[in-house]
Design a protein around this motif. Structure first.
Motif, short mmCIF file in Angstrom:
data_model
loop_
_atom_site.label_atom_id
_atom_site.label_comp_id
_atom_site.label_asym_id
_atom_site.label_seq_id
_atom_site.Cartn_x
_atom_site.Cartn_y
_atom_site.Cartn_z
N SER A 1 0.85 -1.19 0.00
CA SER A 1 0.00 0.00 0.00
C SER A 1 0.87 1.23 0.00
O SER A 1 2.07 1.16 0.22
N ASN A 2 0.23 2.38 -0.22
CA ASN A 2 0.97 3.64 -0.21
C ASN A 2 1.01 4.25 1.18
O ASN A 2 1.55 5.35 1.36
N HIS A 3 0.40 3.58 2.16
CA HIS A 3 0.39 4.12 3.51
C HIS A 3 1.77 3.92 4.16
O HIS A 3 2.36 2.85 4.06
N PRO A 4 2.25 4.95 4.83
CA PRO A 4 3.57 4.81 5.47
C PRO A 4 3.51 3.88 6.68
O PRO A 4 2.47 3.74 7.32
N VAL A 5 4.62 3.26 6.95
CA VAL A 5 4.78 2.37 8.11
C VAL A 5 5.85 2.96 9.00
O VAL A 5 6.94 3.33 8.52
N CYS A 6 5.57 3.04 10.28
CA CYS A 6 6.54 3.59 11.25
C CYS A 6 7.44 2.48 11.77
O CYS A 6 6.96 1.43 12.21
N ILE A 7 8.76 2.71 11.70
CA ILE A 7 9.72 1.82 12.36
C ILE A 7 10.35 2.64 13.48
O ILE A 7 11.04 3.64 13.23
N ALA A 8 10.10 2.27 14.72
CA ALA A 8 10.53 3.05 15.88
C ALA A 8 11.56 2.29 16.70
O ALA A 8 11.42 1.09 16.96
N THR A 9 12.62 3.01 17.09
CA THR A 9 13.65 2.47 17.99
C THR A 9 13.52 3.19 19.32
O THR A 9 13.48 4.43 19.36
N ILE A 10 13.46 2.44 20.41
CA ILE A 10 13.20 3.02 21.73
C ILE A 10 14.43 2.85 22.61
O ILE A 10 15.02 1.76 22.68
N GLU A 11 14.80 3.93 23.29
CA GLU A 11 15.89 3.89 24.27
C GLU A 11 15.31 4.15 25.65
O GLU A 11 14.63 5.16 25.88
N ASP A 12 15.54 3.24 26.57
CA ASP A 12 15.02 3.36 27.93
C ASP A 12 15.81 4.42 28.69
O ASP A 12 17.01 4.26 28.93
N ILE A 13 15.15 5.51 29.06
CA ILE A 13 15.83 6.58 29.82
C ILE A 13 15.12 6.81 31.16
O ILE A 13 15.15 7.90 31.72
N THR A 14 14.48 5.74 31.66
CA THR A 14 13.78 5.85 32.93
C THR A 14 14.75 6.19 34.04
O THR A 14 15.78 5.52 34.20
N PRO A 15 14.47 7.24 34.83
CA PRO A 15 15.38 7.60 35.93
C PRO A 15 15.45 6.48 36.96
O PRO A 15 14.50 5.72 37.16
N GLU A 16 16.62 6.38 37.60
CA GLU A 16 16.77 5.40 38.67
C GLU A 16 15.85 5.78 39.84
O GLU A 16 15.61 6.97 40.10
N PRO A 17 15.33 4.79 40.54
CA PRO A 17 14.47 5.09 41.71
C PRO A 17 15.24 5.95 42.72
O PRO A 17 16.43 5.79 42.92
N THR A 18 14.53 6.87 43.33
CA THR A 18 15.16 7.76 44.31
C THR A 18 14.28 7.89 45.54
O THR A 18 13.05 7.74 45.47
N HIS A 19 14.93 8.14 46.66
CA HIS A 19 14.21 8.35 47.92
C HIS A 19 14.13 9.82 48.26
O HIS A 19 13.80 10.20 49.38
#
Length: 699
Positions: A104-122
């Protein structure tokens, strides 16, 4: 890549990846994406991107996907939060590329994800804000918020200190005016690039303050994204690196200076033996490649000793300088004129395609000396020279053989009365017969145990104690008495006898050292010299291990002493051998530092513990400022690198005083002790304990 291959690569990638339609519906996800969000693959394929997006980030995500569907974008970078299946919030940096689908002519998204979740903090949110604000205001960096018009919206105190301006004068200004005193955006502005592609960019440039002073600044621009995913501002982090660059420049100048001093004679300024060696090797390689010839000329000035005795050392040095200057002005630069020490010079005649060419140069050398007098200390001096010539490939095919042949021919020219030149002749039979006989006698010396070891002390004057011992091999010839190592070691290296000879010396030394240790006289190291041939051809690691096991000497009491020639020959194998020895606990020392193939890179690459300054520099430093500078630089270098430094060949109190003033902590030479046999040195150790409060046993 076919579909099956793509599927395999996609599945096995470590980074989370997903494919989706412009409506946000998942087409495919990989294992890492499932782990990141805690869902099974079938569960995600029934959902859309928006269903697992944090509510606060939904508008931005929907806007970006809509712009793709409308054909306004084909890629975007942004940050957002996801909601995992277990309800936890995770942060991600997302990079997307949109491609047309095959069916089809519809675009397809290819996504790369980088985990940047902050470390748990008190730490509470309020405390986090306080920490961030305090860090921002006190960090020694300039941190600014700049909009797309390049106007500074915020600046911290670090910027104020860097520009030496109040914050009120900075905020509201154009960033390029505040930092560079210009009216236009700087070329390759990192802020423009960061806002354009959504990625951090940096640049190093010169800044200028109101008072006219300049500084070097490293600027990193980090894009700031709006809710719609667009970047219209950037954070500018500026670091003043003026001092760092000045230090790097000074280090570079010092490195260049040390390299120059190490490769040029300090008296004449001519290239030294090291550079002659390198240039000759290059010339041989070229001659082999292009089937050319070359010549090596070694010549010494006749009668210099008499001039030195009559007019003094300073007059002799001035004469050498004047001779060097005359030669430099009258020979081709391509002929590689070098000064080899004392009164000896060398030349490499590249592309010398005939004996006539080398003879022409030899005659020119003689005429430059004889027919134009030198005027030294009011005396008119006419000089002559003894010149030796060797040719490639007739007289040798490598550096060592060509130099040896030229030296041999020079010796023959001197024996012929000097004032002339001599070609190398392979039939110089007397010398050949002598070395042949000596080789047979050296074989018998090993069989009949005629080798003995002498020991010379190394002293730490400031501590009043012995700091080490060097073992020196001697040959007790039944007819000629003690034979100098300078006479038989080169022969042993040429014939391969150096391998068993070196092992025997190590055995004798370690046996003696074990006796001293058992008597409480050996808290320090005993150094044994190792030849390049032993490293290249002998199993040095196995030899050392066996000798230590047989004698019972702990490895920390043995020091292996090598020359720079060892490091220059087969560096990879040498590094492995030295690392193995180091891992055994053996100490490594670099002998004659500064005269051979000196390079700071060796000290960085190889596990060297101590460096020994070449005695040539020690002997001449009292009369030669440049040699003194080399000695001082080597001592300082050793201290900076945490290496011990030993000055050998110290014979006078004046020399000792110079070295102590430079900070040298270890001294070896006749001033303290000559080399002694084992029995005599044992008495010396005991006497030292009796005469010094700092007995070796108490170190």
């Amino acid at each position: 890549m076919n579909a099956a291959s793509f599927r395999t690569v996609f599945e096995d990638l470590e980074h989370p990846m997903a494919m989706a339609t412009p409506s946000g519906r998942f087409i495919e996800v990989n294992k890492a994406y499932c782990r990141f969000l805690g869902y099974a693959r079938p569960e995600l394929l029934e959902k859309s991107v928006f269903e697992i997006t944090h509510p606060a980030d939904l508008d931005c995500a929907r806007t970006l996907f809509k712009e793709v569907a409308d054909g306004l974008r084909d890629q975007f970078h942004y940050q957002k939060r996801y909601l995992r299946k277990d309800g936890r919030e995770v942060h991600a940096r997302i990079t997307t590329v949109w491609m047309k689908g095959r069916e089809s002519n519809h675009p397809v998204c290819i996504a790369t994800i980088e985990d940047i979740t902050p470390e748990p903090t008190h730490v509470s949110t309020f405390e986090e804000t306080q920490i961030s604000q305090s860090l921002l205001e006190n960090i020694d960096l300039g941190v600014n918020l700049v909009d797309e018009e390049h106007q500074v919206l915020y600046a911290n105190r670090g910027t104020s200190r860097m520009l030496r301006k109040d914050l009120q004068e900075i905020i509201g200004q154009k960033c390029f005016r505040a930092f560079a005193k210009t009216e236009t955006v700087c070329r390759y502005c990192p802020g423009v690039r960061a806002m354009k592609d959504g990625m951090p960019h940096s640049i190093e440039k010169e800044g200028r303050r109101e008072d006219g002073s300049s500084f070097i600044v490293n600027v990193q621009a980090i894009p700031v994204f709006d809710k719609d995913g667009k970047s219209r501002k950037f954070i500018e982090v500026a670091e003043d690196i003026t001092q760092r660059r000045a230090i790097e420049k000074e280090l570079k100048l010092n490195q260049d200076r040390i390299d120059y001093l190490a490769h040029h004679d300090s008296l004449t300024g001519l290239p030294n033996r090291t550079l002659l060696y390198d240039r000759l090797k290059l010339a041989i390689d070229r001659a082999q490649r292009y089937k050319e010839q070359l010549s090596v000329i070694i010549f010494e000035l006749d009668g210099i000793k008499k001039i030195n005795d009559a007019l003094g050392f300073d007059a002799r040095n001035q004469l050498i300088k004047d001779v060097s200057a005359r030669f430099k002005a009258n020979v081709r630069k391509t002929d590689s004129l070098c000064f080899l020490g004392r009164d000896v010079f060398g030349m490499v005649l590249d592309k010398a395609d005939s004996f006539q060419r080398s003879a022409f140069v030899a005659r020119k050398i003689l005429s430059l000396l004889k027919f134009r007098p030198f005027f030294i200390s009011g005396h008119e001096l006419h000089l002559t020279a003894s010149i030796g010539i060797s040719h490639y490939p007739e007289d040798g095919r490598n550096v060592e053989s060509l130099l040896r042949a030229a030296e041999s021919a020079r010796g023959q020219a001197r024996e012929n009365g000097g004032d002339g030149y001599q070609y190398y002749q392979a039939e110089m039979e007397n010398r050949s017969r002598y070395y042949l006989r000596l080789q047979g006698e050296l074989h018998r010396a090993l069989e009949k145990d005629q080798l003995t070891v002498f020991y010379q002390a190394q002293v730490a004057p400031s501590e009043g104690k012995l700091s080490g011992i060097e073992a020196l091999v001697r040959w007790r010839h039944p007819e000629r008495g003690l034979v100098s190592p300078a006479e038989f070691i080169p022969l042993a290296e040429d014939t391969g006898l150096i391998v068993p000879l070196g092992r025997r010396v190590m055995e004798i030394t370690c046996q003696q050292a074990k006796q001293w240790k058992d008597a409480g006289l050996l808290p320090f190291r005993v150094a044994v010299n190792v030849s390049p041939v032993q490293v290249a051809k002998g199993n040095l690691k196995q030899t050392v291990k066996e000798v230590l096991n047989e004698t019972g000497l702990p490895p920390e009491h043995l020091e292996i002493e090598i020359t720079e020639a060892v490091l220059a020959n087969n560096p990879e194998k040498t590094l492995q051998v030295l690392t193995n020895l180091k891992n055994m606990g053996v100490t490594l020392a670099l002998d004659d530092f500064g005269t051979g193939y000196s390079s700071l890179g060796y000290l960085q690459k190889y596990p060297i513990d101590r460096i020994k300054i070449a005695r040539e520099f020690i002997r001449s430093m009292l009369h030669n400022d440049r040699d003194a500078a080399i000695v001082e630089s080597i001592i300082a270098l050793g201290e900076k690198l945490g290496m011990g430094v030993v000055a050998e060949g110290v014979e006078t109190e004046d020399t000792l005083d110079f070295l102590l003033a430079f900070g040298c902590t270890n001294i070896q030479g006749f001033y303290y002790a000559k080399p002694m046999d084992g029995k005599t040195f044992s008495s010396y150790l005991k006497d030292w304990c009796g005469a010094h409060s700092a007995c070796p046993m108490k170190v």
